[in-house]
Design a protein around this motif. Structure first.
Motif, PDB file in Angstrom:
ATOM      1  N   GLU A   1      18.839  96.885  51.446  1.00  0.00           N
ATOM      2  CA  GLU A   1      19.058  96.894  52.877  1.00  0.00           C
ATOM      3  C   GLU A   1      17.802  97.389  53.515  1.00  0.00           C
ATOM      4  O   GLU A   1      17.411  96.692  54.407  1.00  0.00           O
ATOM      5  CB  GLU A   1      20.208  97.226  53.307  1.00  0.00           C
ATOM      6  CG  GLU A   1      21.641  96.591  52.909  1.00  0.00           C
ATOM      7  CD  GLU A   1      21.992  96.984  51.272  1.00  0.00           C
ATOM      8  OE1 GLU A   1      23.186  97.019  51.154  1.00  0.00           O
ATOM      9  OE2 GLU A   1      21.152  97.782  50.748  1.00  0.00           O
ATOM     10  N   PRO A   2      17.480  98.675  53.136  1.00  0.00           N
ATOM     11  CA  PRO A   2      16.225  99.070  54.096  1.00  0.00           C
ATOM     12  C   PRO A   2      15.181  98.453  54.138  1.00  0.00           C
ATOM     13  O   PRO A   2      14.232  98.332  55.357  1.00  0.00           O
ATOM     14  CB  PRO A   2      16.116 100.574  53.887  1.00  0.00           C
ATOM     15  CG  PRO A   2      17.551 101.020  53.113  1.00  0.00           C
ATOM     16  CD  PRO A   2      17.979  99.592  52.356  1.00  0.00           C
ATOM     17  N   ALA A   3      14.916  97.732  53.271  1.00  0.00           N
ATOM     18  CA  ALA A   3      13.292  97.082  53.187  1.00  0.00           C
ATOM     19  C   ALA A   3      13.609  95.929  53.844  1.00  0.00           C
ATOM     20  O   ALA A   3      12.599  95.266  54.602  1.00  0.00           O
ATOM     21  CB  ALA A   3      12.995  96.712  51.697  1.00  0.00           C
ATOM     22  N   ARG A   4      14.732  95.086  53.736  1.00  0.00           N
ATOM     23  CA  ARG A   4      14.897  93.956  54.718  1.00  0.00           C
ATOM     24  C   ARG A   4      15.103  94.428  55.928  1.00  0.00           C
ATOM     25  O   ARG A   4      14.537  93.353  57.007  1.00  0.00           O
ATOM     26  CB  ARG A   4      16.478  93.461  54.526  1.00  0.00           C
ATOM     27  CG  ARG A   4      16.441  92.675  52.928  1.00  0.00           C
ATOM     28  CD  ARG A   4      18.024  92.466  52.625  1.00  0.00           C
ATOM     29  NE  ARG A   4      18.250  91.567  51.441  1.00  0.00           N
ATOM     30  CZ  ARG A   4      19.377  91.529  50.897  1.00  0.00           C
ATOM     31  NH1 ARG A   4      20.283  91.679  51.606  1.00  0.00           N
ATOM     32  NH2 ARG A   4      19.487  90.667  49.723  1.00  0.00           N
ATOM     33  N   GLN A   5      15.316  95.522  56.648  1.00  0.00           N
ATOM     34  CA  GLN A   5      15.292  96.060  57.941  1.00  0.00           C
ATOM     35  C   GLN A   5      14.083  96.530  58.379  1.00  0.00           C
ATOM     36  O   GLN A   5      13.769  97.064  59.410  1.00  0.00           O
ATOM     37  CB  GLN A   5      16.360  97.134  58.219  1.00  0.00           C
ATOM     38  CG  GLN A   5      17.721  96.263  57.980  1.00  0.00           C
ATOM     39  CD  GLN A   5      18.880  97.358  57.567  1.00  0.00           C
ATOM     40  OE1 GLN A   5      18.375  98.559  57.796  1.00  0.00           O
ATOM     41  NE2 GLN A   5      20.024  96.855  57.214  1.00  0.00           N
ATOM     42  N   GLY A   6      12.950  96.471  57.365  1.00  0.00           N
ATOM     43  CA  GLY A   6      11.697  97.115  57.655  1.00  0.00           C
ATOM     44  C   GLY A   6      11.638  98.792  57.693  1.00  0.00           C
ATOM     45  O   GLY A   6      10.905  99.288  58.461  1.00  0.00           O
ATOM     46  N   ARG A   7      12.687  99.250  57.005  1.00  0.00           N
ATOM     47  CA  ARG A   7      12.674 100.874  57.123  1.00  0.00           C
ATOM     48  C   ARG A   7      12.380 101.249  55.680  1.00  0.00           C
ATOM     49  O   ARG A   7      12.634 100.814  54.424  1.00  0.00           O
ATOM     50  CB  ARG A   7      14.053 100.966  57.401  1.00  0.00           C
ATOM     51  CG  ARG A   7      14.380 101.180  58.910  1.00  0.00           C
ATOM     52  CD  ARG A   7      15.792 101.493  59.386  1.00  0.00           C
ATOM     53  NE  ARG A   7      16.946 100.800  58.636  1.00  0.00           N
ATOM     54  CZ  ARG A   7      17.460 101.173  57.795  1.00  0.00           C
ATOM     55  NH1 ARG A   7      17.328 102.670  57.320  1.00  0.00           N
ATOM     56  NH2 ARG A   7      18.638 100.631  57.408  1.00  0.00           N
ATOM     57  N   GLU A   8      11.751 102.561  55.523  1.00  0.00           N
ATOM     58  CA  GLU A   8      11.276 103.144  54.175  1.00  0.00           C
ATOM     59  C   GLU A   8      12.457 104.038  53.773  1.00  0.00           C
ATOM     60  O   GLU A   8      12.917 104.734  54.757  1.00  0.00           O
ATOM     61  CB  GLU A   8       9.787 103.623  54.483  1.00  0.00           C
ATOM     62  CG  GLU A   8       8.677 102.750  54.875  1.00  0.00           C
ATOM     63  CD  GLU A   8       7.574 103.099  55.277  1.00  0.00           C
ATOM     64  OE1 GLU A   8       7.437 104.401  55.720  1.00  0.00           O
ATOM     65  OE2 GLU A   8       6.473 102.487  55.187  1.00  0.00           O
ATOM     66  N   VAL A   9      12.370 104.262  52.662  1.00  0.00           N
ATOM     67  CA  VAL A   9      13.190 105.509  51.988  1.00  0.00           C
ATOM     68  C   VAL A   9      12.596 106.525  51.191  1.00  0.00           C
ATOM     69  O   VAL A   9      11.445 106.221  50.737  1.00  0.00           O
ATOM     70  CB  VAL A   9      14.300 104.550  51.364  1.00  0.00           C
ATOM     71  CG1 VAL A   9      15.282 103.760  51.898  1.00  0.00           C
ATOM     72  CG2 VAL A   9      13.704 104.114  49.845  1.00  0.00           C
ATOM     73  N   PRO A  10      13.271 107.776  51.232  1.00  0.00           N
ATOM     74  CA  PRO A  10      12.585 108.630  50.205  1.00  0.00           C
ATOM     75  C   PRO A  10      12.787 108.291  49.016  1.00  0.00           C
ATOM     76  O   PRO A  10      13.800 107.629  48.716  1.00  0.00           O
ATOM     77  CB  PRO A  10      13.202 110.158  50.938  1.00  0.00           C
ATOM     78  CG  PRO A  10      14.354 109.592  51.402  1.00  0.00           C
ATOM     79  CD  PRO A  10      14.100 108.249  51.839  1.00  0.00           C
ATOM     80  N   VAL A  11      12.207 109.313  47.923  1.00  0.00           N
ATOM     81  CA  VAL A  11      12.496 109.039  46.466  1.00  0.00           C
ATOM     82  C   VAL A  11      13.203 110.346  45.933  1.00  0.00           C
ATOM     83  O   VAL A  11      12.598 111.446  46.305  1.00  0.00           O
ATOM     84  CB  VAL A  11      11.153 108.707  46.019  1.00  0.00           C
ATOM     85  CG1 VAL A  11      11.307 108.830  44.411  1.00  0.00           C
ATOM     86  CG2 VAL A  11      10.775 107.287  46.544  1.00  0.00           C
ATOM     87  N   ILE A  12      13.871 110.256  44.862  1.00  0.00           N
ATOM     88  CA  ILE A  12      14.181 111.337  44.057  1.00  0.00           C
ATOM     89  C   ILE A  12      13.643 110.899  42.889  1.00  0.00           C
ATOM     90  O   ILE A  12      13.948 109.875  42.247  1.00  0.00           O
ATOM     91  CB  ILE A  12      15.775 111.483  43.825  1.00  0.00           C
ATOM     92  CG1 ILE A  12      16.259 111.937  45.419  1.00  0.00           C
ATOM     93  CG2 ILE A  12      16.159 112.666  43.102  1.00  0.00           C
ATOM     94  CD1 ILE A  12      17.700 112.159  45.721  1.00  0.00           C
TER      95      ILE A  12
END
Length: 652
Positions: A79-90
């Motif tokens: 969902e975040p990519a669809r909304q143009g948002r980036e996420v952090p990584v573990i």
């Protein structure tokens, strides 16, 4: 916690916390939304993106004329990519994903027909992906689906993981297949990465942090190595009858085994069984590069870990402290065990809040909580605002002769005379401790009087020994022991302090191919008459500080300072504290070539032990006087600089 060091050139947070801040700039105070304090499972794990890329490391470890690519398996919320948002990584970079498995249930990666990840070991993806994180599982070079060769903590290991952090931050190339030319972009992440892992995995997190790579915000090393020399040797005394070549061969993929003969030869030649320090060990000593660390560190270790021993904690913690790195620590009474298996609910909650704070920027207060959680007894935890406590002082204890040979005293007064013992490779620390009050020819034991109040040791100790050997080779062991009854985790059992149960509990979302449910555990305990508090070993021939050993001259005194591992232990009132000096510690160090007798000069033998309250606390607990004891300064970290990592000039 210490003041957080400045972190420059970081990619901005693209999180709800940032949105709240921007809203505050344009919204009247009465309408400002509350800043988030905890990420919630709002994204679909069933619908998560599962993909693989191969990151170019820029190295050619297997010598095939092409730069090596490492396999990176990714699970991230769609969902975040669809909304143009980036996420952090573990991220967990491991050599074990195909050969041996991860976790208490030895899970391996599984794939679908297209080669995309179906089952990712451990709970990290199940729990954190629905909360807005991506999870990345990296096959170290030479393992599973990666090119290259395993070099056991060297440049290939570290750079193959660092390259992934670089790719996540737009500084490296990746491809959609192992040999193809179609590039893959990490446009779904803000680059903020946290590395986690147990044992070798956590070791790689230490190594990558020590490169100073930008974008690595935090590491969570669990039972991890900080200097590979200290994994194989203790000041010249070998801890195992093999070297890094055997470990490399154990995890190399079949293809790597056929292509990596040159690396294997380098590992053999660079790790001589003499215990001498070589350039191979310098390359694999992350402590020397601690000044480059930008990431915060949440360190977890078992005080009775006899695989990756507590010697890997003290010098690393010290070096991070000197460089102003934000730190947090958990110390359990287990052996080589993951906190998910000895304190599960508390661990998942704490790790969740740690990553929320470090990677999402949430002000949840974890940085203002006590630095240390310490297990005093099975399942009995205490906290410490600083570790070691700020009132900790190194105190010099001196052995003295008793009324019977080999059964002496331990206190503040300088001893006189000698004690002699003969190395008996059939015996070890448990044998010595069990017979501490009995004259035996295999050890010299020294004990305090029964304590009148509790006495806390916190940090690293040293024992300086002046010994005259009868042979050209000799090994020494120094052990601190709490003499008195206690119930402890049975770290000598196969579970190293835990028992695996049949019931399962679930930690996150599941799919048919990846369950979040794991077998529960319980403490495996033992009732004992003594507790080993700390240990250290050395080859007496490595007494020059040059990193090289030399044959001993029989009949000539030699002085060496043994570095004992860091610990945190309370000796209760009514118990005694003992120092044992002996030869080979069976099962923990290998014996020397000879069978020496060693004569200790008690006037030139002493222990420096970190007590909370220092010499005065020891004097009160033993009803003695500290008036003649030397003063000491507070310890900021664990100890004074360790003698283990002194490398001679030209030895780079």
């Amino acid at each position: 916690m210490p003041t957080r060091m400045r972190r420059a050139n970081r990619r901005p947070l693209a999180t709800a916390a940032t949105a709240a801040l921007l809203a505050a700039l344009v919204t009247p105070a009465a309408a400002q939304p509350a800043a988030p304090r905890r990420s919630e499972p709002v994204y679909s794990y069933d619908d998560a993106v599962r993909e693989a890329v191969w990151v170019d490391t820029g190295l050619d470890g297997d010598g095939d004329g092409r730069t090596d690519r490492v396999a990176v398996d990714i699970v991230r919320p769609r969902e975040p990519a669809r909304q143009g948002r980036e996420v952090p990584v573990i991220m967990d970079a491991s050599p074990y994903y195909s050969c041996c498995g991860r976790g208490n249930e030895s899970q391996r990666k599984t794939y679908d027909a297209d080669g995309d990840i179906v089952g990712m070991p451990l709970f990290y993806d199940n729990y954190f992906v629905p909360r807005g994180y991506a999870f990345v599982g990296v096959d170290l070079a030479g393992t599973n689906r990666s090119d290259g060769c395993v070099d056991v903590g060297g440049d290939s290991d570290v750079q193959s993981a660092k390259a992934v952090v670089d790719w996540l931050n737009g500084r490296a190339e990746a491809y959609t297949t192992r040999t193809g030319t179609r590039r893959a972009r990490a446009d779904w992440t803000n680059g903020r990465t946290g590395m986690i892992g147990k044992s070798w995995d956590g070791t790689i997190a230490n190594g990558v942090a020590a490169t100073g790579v930008e974008g690595l915000e935090t590491i969570v090393p669990i039972a991890a190595i900080s200097s590979w020399y200290d994994y194989y040797f203790a000041q010249g005394a070998p801890l195992y009858d093999s070297g890094p070549d055997r470990l490399s061969d154990h995890v190399n993929s079949p293809g790597a085994r056929a292509a990596c003969d040159a690396v294997q030869r380098e590992l053999v030649g660079g790790a001589p069984r003499t215990g001498d320090w070589t350039p191979l060990w310098t390359e694999r000593d992350y402590i020397r590069a601690a000044g480059k660390v930008r990431a915060s560190v949440f360190l977890v270790h078992g005080t009775q870990d006899l695989n990756v021993r507590m010697q890997h904690v003290g010098p690393w913690w010290d070096a991070l402290a000197r460089n102003g790195v934000e730190r947090k620590i958990w110390l359990s009474g287990t052996g080589h065990v993951d906190p998910f298996d000895f304190r599960r609910a508390e661990w998942v909650d704490t790790l969740h809040r740690w990553f929320d704070h470090e990677l999402l920027g949430y002000d949840n207060g974890i940085d203002r909580e006590p630095v240390a959680d310490i297990e005093r007894g099975p399942g009995q935890w205490v906290t410490s605002a600083a570790w070691p406590p700020r009132a900790t002082r190194a105190t010099t204890l001196r052995p003295g002769r008793g009324t019977r040979p080999g059964v002496g005293t331990l206190g503040l007064r300088k001893g006189r005379g000698t004690e002699t013992f003969t190395d008996d490779r059939r015996l070890g620390e448990t044998d010595w401790a069990a017979r501490i009050d009995t004259p035996t020819p295999d050890k010299a034991g020294f004990t305090t009087v029964p304590l009148t109040r509790d006495l806390r040791l916190s940090g690293s100790s040293t024992v300086t020994v002046t010994a005259t050997p009868t042979t050209p080779t000799a090994h020494l062991s120094a052990v601190l022991v709490d003499l008195g009854p206690a119930t402890i985790r049975d770290y000598t059992d196969a579970g190293e302090g835990i028992t695996t149960l049949a019931d399962r509990t679930c930690w996150g979302a599941s799919t048919p191919g990846d369950s979040s449910c794991y077998k529960e555990t319980a403490a495996k305990t033992a009732d004992v008459d003594y507790t080993i508090v700390s240990r250290g070993w050395a080859d007496l021939g490595h007494d020059t500080g040059t990193g090289e050993g030399a044959p001993l001259t029989p009949g000539k005194p030699h002085t060496v300072t043994l570095d004992l591992a860091a610990t945190d232990h309370v000796v209760p009132a009514g118990h005694r504290l003992a120092l044992i000096v002996a030869g080979t510690d069976r099962g923990l160090i290998d014996p020397p070539a000879d069978t020496p007798a060693l004569t200790l000069d008690l006037a030139r033998t002493s222990a420096r032990v970190p007590f909370t309250g220092g010499p005065a606390a020891f004097a009160r607990a033993t009803a003695g006087s500290a008036s003649h004891a030397p003063g000491a300064t507070p310890l900021d970290g664990v100890s004074a600089p360790s003698t283990v990592h002194h490398v001679p000039e030209g030895g780079q």
